[in-house]
Design an enzyme around this catalytic site. Sequence first.
Site, PDB file in Angstrom:
ATOM      1  N   GLU A 180     -10.987   3.534   6.591  1.00 23.05           N
ATOM      2  CA  GLU A 180      -9.910   4.439   7.022  1.00 23.05           C
ATOM      3  C   GLU A 180     -10.604   5.525   7.860  1.00 23.05           C
ATOM      4  O   GLU A 180     -10.448   5.592   9.062  1.00 23.05           O
ATOM      5  CB  GLU A 180      -9.200   5.026   5.795  1.00 23.05           C
TER       6      GLU A 180
ATOM      7  N   HIS B 197       1.226   4.855  -2.564  1.00 24.46           N
ATOM      8  CA  HIS B 197       0.777   5.607  -3.751  1.00 24.46           C
ATOM      9  C   HIS B 197       2.008   6.248  -4.371  1.00 24.46           C
ATOM     10  O   HIS B 197       2.716   7.000  -3.675  1.00 24.46           O
ATOM     11  CB  HIS B 197      -0.212   6.699  -3.350  1.00 24.46           C
TER      12      HIS B 197
ATOM     13  N   HIS C 136      -9.590   0.986  -0.684  1.00 27.20           N
ATOM     14  CA  HIS C 136      -9.491   1.664   0.609  1.00 27.20           C
ATOM     15  C   HIS C 136     -10.886   1.615   1.255  1.00 27.20           C
ATOM     16  O   HIS C 136     -11.874   1.990   0.614  1.00 27.20           O
ATOM     17  CB  HIS C 136      -9.119   3.135   0.433  1.00 27.20           C
TER      18      HIS C 136
ATOM     19  N   HIS D 143       0.858  -1.188   0.000  1.00 30.60           N
ATOM     20  CA  HIS D 143       0.000   0.000   0.000  1.00 30.60           C
ATOM     21  C   HIS D 143       0.889   1.230   0.000  1.00 30.60           C
ATOM     22  O   HIS D 143       1.268   1.734   1.061  1.00 30.60           O
ATOM     23  CB  HIS D 143      -0.923  -0.040   1.223  1.00 30.60           C
TER      24      HIS D 143
ATOM     25  N   ASP E 111       1.839   4.099   2.687  1.00 31.40           N
ATOM     26  CA  ASP E 111       0.778   4.946   2.117  1.00 31.40           C
ATOM     27  C   ASP E 111       1.356   6.085   1.260  1.00 31.40           C
ATOM     28  O   ASP E 111       1.508   5.923   0.047  1.00 31.40           O
ATOM     29  CB  ASP E 111      -0.131   5.479   3.228  1.00 31.40           C
ATOM     30  N   ASP E 112       1.667   7.232   1.871  1.00 32.97           N
ATOM     31  CA  ASP E 112       2.206   8.396   1.137  1.00 32.97           C
ATOM     32  C   ASP E 112       3.439   8.892   1.890  1.00 32.97           C
ATOM     33  O   ASP E 112       3.400   9.931   2.563  1.00 32.97           O
ATOM     34  CB  ASP E 112       1.138   9.496   1.069  1.00 32.97           C
TER      35      ASP E 112
HETATM   36  N1  ADE Z   1      -4.770   8.776  -1.829  1.00 27.97           N
HETATM   37  C1  ADE Z   1      -3.508   8.832  -1.395  1.00 27.97           C
HETATM   38  N2  ADE Z   1      -3.447   8.456  -0.112  1.00 27.97           N
HETATM   39  C2  ADE Z   1      -4.700   8.153   0.279  1.00 27.97           C
HETATM   40  C3  ADE Z   1      -5.289   7.696   1.489  1.00 27.97           C
HETATM   41  N3  ADE Z   1      -4.576   7.486   2.587  1.00 27.97           N
HETATM   42  N4  ADE Z   1      -6.626   7.520   1.521  1.00 27.97           N
HETATM   43  C4  ADE Z   1      -7.357   7.750   0.432  1.00 27.97           C
HETATM   44  N5  ADE Z   1      -6.856   8.157  -0.719  1.00 27.97           N
HETATM   45  C5  ADE Z   1      -5.539   8.366  -0.805  1.00 27.97           C
HETATM   46 ZN    ZN Z   2      -3.694   4.828   0.583  1.00 25.87          ZN
END
Ligand code: ADE
Ligand code: ZN
Length: 341
Positions: free
Chosen positions: A202, A21, A199, A19, A280-281
Site C-alpha cells: 500500500e 474494516h 496488507h 477488504h 477499505d474504510d
Molecule cells: N486499517 C484500517 N485501514 C487500513 C489501511 N488502509 N491500511 C492499513 N491499516 C488499516
Molecule cells: Zn485496509
Amino acid sequence: MVNDQMQTFIQKIPKAELHVHIEGTLEPEHMFQLAEKNAVRLKYPSVNKLRNAYRFQDLQSFLEIYYEGTNVLITEQDFYDLTWQYLEKRYLENVIHAEIFFDPQSHLCRKVPFEVVINGISKALEDGEKKLNLSSKLIMCFLRHLSEKSAMETLEESIPYKDKIIGVGLDSTELNNPPSKFTEVFQKAISFGYLPVAHAGEEGSPEYIWEAIDKLKVLRVDHGVRCLEDESLVAQLIKKKIPLTVCPLSNVQLGIFKSLGEHNLKELINAGLFITINSDDPAYFGGYLSENYLGVYKALKLTREDICTLVRNSFEASFLNDADKKSMLVKVQSFINQGLQ
Ligand code: ADE
Ligand code: ZN
C-alpha cells in the site's frame, strides 16, 4: 453506457467485497452518539469539525483518527449496531457477500474483551444472513505496529471463537513493520486452519509483497498496488493467481495516488493481475463499494465489461465454498444477461 445508467447498473449488480474494516464503517454521527452514551471524550467538538479533519496526508495520519474513533466502541450492542449499520448499507447496494476485517487489539488494549467484540459483530452478521440474505465472513487482523508477541496472544484469545473467523490479516502502519515480523504467528494461525491475507504494497515497497507471499503464505494481498514496480513480482502474482484487493478511494485519500484518474488500476488489470475493487474504510474515505466502482469507471474510462469482470473477480477471489461461489456467480450472470430492467 451513460454515467446515470452505469450508476444504477453498479448499484444493482450483485457484488462481493473482500477488504473492508468494520471499524472503518463507523460514521461520524454514530461516533458522536456512542461517545455521548459511553462518556468517551473525542478530540473534535462536533461532527462537522471531525469531518473536516478527514484530510489525510498518508496512512499514519488516517490511523490516528481511526483509532481515536474506535475508542467509542465499548459494549456488545455497540459492535452489533456498528455492524448492522454496515449491513443496511450493503443491502441497499446489493453487496451480497463480504469478508470483513476487525482489529481485536485496538479493543483489547482498552479492556474491551474479545468476547464482547466478536459476539456483537457476529450476532449482527447472523441477523444479516437471516433477515437480509447477506453472506459474510470475518477476518481477524493483527496490528503490525505492535509486537509479534501481542499478535500471538490475540491469536490464542481467538481460539474459542474459531468457528466465527475464517482468516487472519495484517493491517495498521506498514512502513518499518514488514510482514516478516509476523512469520511465526501466521504459521501458527495457518496451523489452526485460519486463511492468511495481509496488507502489503500500500505504502510499503514490493519487497513487503514478496514477504507476504513467501513468509506469511498469503492467499490474497490487500492493496498490493506497488507490485508494478517489480516485474518478477507481477509474474509471481499471476503465476500463483494471488488476488489483489484494491481500494481506489482509500488510495487517493491516503495520498498513494493524487487522483482516481492517476490510479494504476488499469495498468494492474492490463498486466493480467487478478484484481478486485473494495472500500477499505468507507466512512472515512468518501464512499462505499458502489462509489469505488463508479469512481474508477468514470475516471479511468473503464467499460461495462471491465466492471463485470471486476465483479466476477470479487466472488472468484473470495473464501466462499465452491457451491456458494457458483450460486452467487449465477446471480451475477443472470443480472448481466437481464440488463437493466
Ligand atoms: N486499517 C484500517 N485501514 C487500513 C489501511 N488502509 N491500511 C492499513 N491499516 C488499516
Ligand atoms: Zn485496509
